[in-house]
Design an enzyme around this catalytic site. Structure first.
Site, short mmCIF file in Angstrom:
data_model
loop_
_atom_site.label_atom_id
_atom_site.label_comp_id
_atom_site.label_asym_id
_atom_site.label_seq_id
_atom_site.Cartn_x
_atom_site.Cartn_y
_atom_site.Cartn_z
N TYR A 128 -12.96 -22.25 -1.25
CA TYR A 128 -13.57 -21.58 -2.39
C TYR A 128 -14.15 -22.61 -3.37
CZ TYR A 128 -11.11 -17.29 -1.05
OH TYR A 128 -10.66 -16.19 -0.38
N SER A 129 -15.20 -22.20 -4.07
CA SER A 129 -15.74 -22.95 -5.21
C SER A 129 -16.11 -24.39 -4.89
CB SER A 129 -14.74 -22.91 -6.38
OG SER A 129 -14.51 -21.59 -6.78
N LEU A 130 -16.57 -24.66 -3.69
CA LEU A 130 -16.93 -26.03 -3.35
C LEU A 130 -18.24 -26.48 -3.99
CD1 LEU A 130 -15.79 -26.67 0.30
CD2 LEU A 130 -14.80 -27.42 -1.86
N THR A 131 -19.03 -25.54 -4.51
CA THR A 131 -20.22 -25.99 -5.21
C THR A 131 -19.86 -26.79 -6.46
OG1 THR A 131 -20.31 -23.84 -6.34
CG2 THR A 131 -21.75 -24.15 -4.42
N PRO B 51 -17.25 -29.10 -7.11
CA PRO B 51 -17.11 -30.56 -6.90
C PRO B 51 -18.39 -31.20 -6.36
CG PRO B 51 -15.84 -29.34 -5.26
CD PRO B 51 -16.28 -28.35 -6.29
#
Length: 201
Positions: free
Chosen positions: A95-98, A100
């Site tokens: 999830y939410s790798l955009t 980093p």
């Protein structure tokens, strides 16, 4: 990516996961790439602690620098019911790798001097100029300061996901820029709608 070399293990506690020869990077001691064995070993204690306390069912951590793997550690299980171990081959949902990825890219640009952390976002995205704030009372007032790059990177810009039931989330939805907006809006339209999600805001 399969390795073309033979299986190799480092001595010591830093590579204690079962790397079965399919790891795509060569192995190295941390000091060879400017890292600390002692400091990296603290990660194992931390991840084992989180698993042991029941906060997480499993953790797999790998750290590479300069194209070489210097740390790999597995804690806990991939499936709580069966107790199967978490390994380098366990498939997980990320999830939410955009966040980093974008943050690292931003820091590369920052290192090149292309922007400053305290720089107003409006220098690059004019829609963010003259921002207003929705207070808990429902009153809309001019922001005391401009949103900066630092605010965006630290999640303190006052933006939301548009998928909850707060007043701001509802305004996002009314303007058509809720959680699913990236699927049907261009980036420029999305930014403009986030900046002015509803009349008066």
């Amino acid at each position: 990516l399969p390795l073309t070399r033979r299986r190799r293990h480092l001595q010591g506690p830093l590579i204690d996961a079962d790397l079965d020869g399919t790891w795509p990077l060569p192995l190295a001691q941390p000091e060879a790439v400017g890292l600390s064995t002692q400091r990296l070993s603290e990660i194992s204690r931390w991840s084992d602690g989180w698993v042991g306390s029941g906060k997480l069912p499993g953790l797999f951590t790998a750290i590479a620098r300069r194209g070489k793997l210097v740390y790999a550690h597995s804690s806990g299980s991939a499936d709580v019911a069966s107790g199967s171990p978490l390994t380098q081959h366990t498939l997980v949902r990320l999830y939410s790798l955009t966040k980093p990825l974008v943050s690292v890219c931003a820091m590369v640009l920052y290192e090149k001097g292309l922007f400053q952390l305290d720089e107003p976002v409006s220098h690059h995205l004019p829609s963010f100029a003259n921002a207003r704030v929705l207070l808990a009372s429902g009153e809309i007032v001019p922001a005391e300061r401009e949103v900066t790059v630092h605010h965006l990177l630290t999640h303190t810009a006052g933006l939301t996901y548009g998928d909850s039931d707060t007043a701001v989330d509802e305004a996002y939805k009314a303007a058509g820029c809720g959680w699913d907006a990236p699927y049907h809006l261009s980036l420029s339209d999305f930014v403009d709608r986030i900046r002015r999600p509803a009349p008066g805001l």
